[in-house]
Scaffold this motif. Structure first.
Motif, PDB file in Angstrom:
ATOM      1  N   THR A   1      -2.585 -30.515 -14.221  1.00  0.00           N
ATOM      2  CA  THR A   1      -1.425 -30.041 -13.461  1.00  0.00           C
ATOM      3  C   THR A   1      -1.810 -28.882 -12.545  1.00  0.00           C
ATOM      4  O   THR A   1      -1.436 -28.856 -11.365  1.00  0.00           O
ATOM      5  CB  THR A   1      -0.306 -29.614 -14.431  1.00  0.00           C
ATOM      6  OG1 THR A   1       0.046 -30.733 -15.241  1.00  0.00           O
ATOM      7  CG2 THR A   1       0.909 -29.112 -13.686  1.00  0.00           C
ATOM      8  N   ILE A   2      -2.569 -27.928 -13.080  1.00  0.00           N
ATOM      9  CA  ILE A   2      -3.002 -26.781 -12.283  1.00  0.00           C
ATOM     10  C   ILE A   2      -3.870 -27.249 -11.122  1.00  0.00           C
ATOM     11  O   ILE A   2      -3.684 -26.826  -9.969  1.00  0.00           O
ATOM     12  CB  ILE A   2      -3.756 -25.765 -13.169  1.00  0.00           C
ATOM     13  CG1 ILE A   2      -2.807 -25.145 -14.200  1.00  0.00           C
ATOM     14  CG2 ILE A   2      -4.429 -24.688 -12.312  1.00  0.00           C
ATOM     15  CD1 ILE A   2      -3.513 -24.385 -15.309  1.00  0.00           C
ATOM     16  N   LEU A   3      -4.821 -28.135 -11.407  1.00  0.00           N
ATOM     17  CA  LEU A   3      -5.728 -28.634 -10.374  1.00  0.00           C
ATOM     18  C   LEU A   3      -4.970 -29.424  -9.303  1.00  0.00           C
ATOM     19  O   LEU A   3      -5.221 -29.267  -8.101  1.00  0.00           O
ATOM     20  CB  LEU A   3      -6.822 -29.485 -11.005  1.00  0.00           C
ATOM     21  CG  LEU A   3      -7.910 -29.998 -10.083  1.00  0.00           C
ATOM     22  CD1 LEU A   3      -8.613 -28.860  -9.355  1.00  0.00           C
ATOM     23  CD2 LEU A   3      -8.914 -30.828 -10.886  1.00  0.00           C
ATOM     24  N   THR A   4      -4.022 -30.234  -9.723  1.00  0.00           N
ATOM     25  CA  THR A   4      -3.228 -31.018  -8.770  1.00  0.00           C
ATOM     26  C   THR A   4      -2.432 -30.099  -7.841  1.00  0.00           C
ATOM     27  O   THR A   4      -2.336 -30.350  -6.635  1.00  0.00           O
ATOM     28  CB  THR A   4      -2.288 -31.980  -9.520  1.00  0.00           C
ATOM     29  OG1 THR A   4      -3.088 -32.872 -10.298  1.00  0.00           O
ATOM     30  CG2 THR A   4      -1.419 -32.771  -8.566  1.00  0.00           C
ATOM     31  N   GLU A   5      -1.893 -29.028  -8.391  1.00  0.00           N
ATOM     32  CA  GLU A   5      -1.164 -28.062  -7.564  1.00  0.00           C
ATOM     33  C   GLU A   5      -2.090 -27.448  -6.520  1.00  0.00           C
ATOM     34  O   GLU A   5      -1.720 -27.303  -5.347  1.00  0.00           O
ATOM     35  CB  GLU A   5      -0.552 -26.973  -8.463  1.00  0.00           C
ATOM     36  CG  GLU A   5       0.385 -26.017  -7.741  1.00  0.00           C
ATOM     37  CD  GLU A   5      -0.318 -24.799  -7.163  1.00  0.00           C
ATOM     38  OE1 GLU A   5       0.221 -24.209  -6.213  1.00  0.00           O
ATOM     39  OE2 GLU A   5      -1.407 -24.444  -7.641  1.00  0.00           O
ATOM     40  N   GLU A   6      -3.298 -27.112  -6.926  1.00  0.00           N
ATOM     41  CA  GLU A   6      -4.268 -26.539  -5.986  1.00  0.00           C
ATOM     42  C   GLU A   6      -4.665 -27.548  -4.907  1.00  0.00           C
ATOM     43  O   GLU A   6      -4.794 -27.193  -3.732  1.00  0.00           O
ATOM     44  CB  GLU A   6      -5.512 -26.027  -6.728  1.00  0.00           C
ATOM     45  CG  GLU A   6      -5.260 -24.830  -7.611  1.00  0.00           C
ATOM     46  CD  GLU A   6      -4.843 -23.581  -6.851  1.00  0.00           C
ATOM     47  OE1 GLU A   6      -5.097 -23.463  -5.643  1.00  0.00           O
ATOM     48  OE2 GLU A   6      -4.242 -22.690  -7.489  1.00  0.00           O
ATOM     49  N   VAL A   7      -4.851 -28.794  -5.287  1.00  0.00           N
ATOM     50  CA  VAL A   7      -5.183 -29.838  -4.314  1.00  0.00           C
ATOM     51  C   VAL A   7      -4.027 -30.018  -3.326  1.00  0.00           C
ATOM     52  O   VAL A   7      -4.240 -30.233  -2.133  1.00  0.00           O
ATOM     53  CB  VAL A   7      -5.556 -31.167  -5.010  1.00  0.00           C
ATOM     54  CG1 VAL A   7      -5.669 -32.311  -4.013  1.00  0.00           C
ATOM     55  CG2 VAL A   7      -6.862 -31.006  -5.783  1.00  0.00           C
TER      56      VAL A   7
ATOM     57  N   VAL B   1     -10.965 -23.664  -9.909  1.00  0.00           N
ATOM     58  CA  VAL B   1     -10.130 -24.243 -10.972  1.00  0.00           C
ATOM     59  C   VAL B   1     -10.874 -25.393 -11.649  1.00  0.00           C
ATOM     60  O   VAL B   1     -10.838 -25.534 -12.873  1.00  0.00           O
ATOM     61  CB  VAL B   1      -8.758 -24.696 -10.423  1.00  0.00           C
ATOM     62  CG1 VAL B   1      -8.011 -25.555 -11.443  1.00  0.00           C
ATOM     63  CG2 VAL B   1      -7.915 -23.493 -10.035  1.00  0.00           C
ATOM     64  N   SER B   2     -11.578 -26.201 -10.864  1.00  0.00           N
ATOM     65  CA  SER B   2     -12.369 -27.293 -11.441  1.00  0.00           C
ATOM     66  C   SER B   2     -13.423 -26.742 -12.400  1.00  0.00           C
ATOM     67  O   SER B   2     -13.632 -27.280 -13.489  1.00  0.00           O
ATOM     68  CB  SER B   2     -13.052 -28.110 -10.340  1.00  0.00           C
ATOM     69  OG  SER B   2     -12.092 -28.744  -9.536  1.00  0.00           O
ATOM     70  N   LYS B   3     -14.066 -25.668 -12.001  1.00  0.00           N
ATOM     71  CA  LYS B   3     -15.069 -25.026 -12.848  1.00  0.00           C
ATOM     72  C   LYS B   3     -14.427 -24.518 -14.142  1.00  0.00           C
ATOM     73  O   LYS B   3     -14.971 -24.720 -15.231  1.00  0.00           O
ATOM     74  CB  LYS B   3     -15.744 -23.878 -12.099  1.00  0.00           C
ATOM     75  CG  LYS B   3     -16.884 -23.230 -12.844  1.00  0.00           C
ATOM     76  CD  LYS B   3     -17.546 -22.178 -11.976  1.00  0.00           C
ATOM     77  CE  LYS B   3     -18.773 -21.579 -12.617  1.00  0.00           C
ATOM     78  NZ  LYS B   3     -18.528 -20.877 -13.859  1.00  0.00           N
TER      79      LYS B   3
END
Length: 87
Positions: free
Chosen positions: A32-38, A68-70
């Motif tokens: 969810t966090i990564l999707t928001e950043e994307v 965030v991916s890291k």
């Protein structure tokens, strides 16, 4: 150039840890966090195309996605090491 990018990702990770503290989310939360950043990258692309954004803003958002991916990878590795489910 790669050294600069890696430095910026490391610095962004440090900023995230300072702002949010150490994070130990499950895979769903990280997704969810990564999707928001994307999504912010997509917005920055549109802003660039229609003249109200900058390449610098797009690049900043991409650094945040990498950071965030890291963090997501680090959390998975930590959970696996501690024999804890990633879900």
């Amino acid at each position: 150039m790669i050294d600069l990018i890696e430095k910026q990702i490391r610095e962004e990770r440090e900023k995230q840890d300072k702002k949010f503290g150490k994070q130990d989310h499950d895979a769903y939360k990280w997704s969810t966090i990564l999707t928001e950043e994307v999504g912010e990258v997509s917005k920055a692309i549109l802003d660039c195309e229609f003249g109200c954004g900058s390449i610098e803003s797009l690049r900043k958002e991409l650094i945040q996605v990498a950071a965030v991916s890291k963090a997501f990878i680090e959390a998975i590795d930590k959970r696996v090491k501690n024999e804890k489910s990633i879900f």
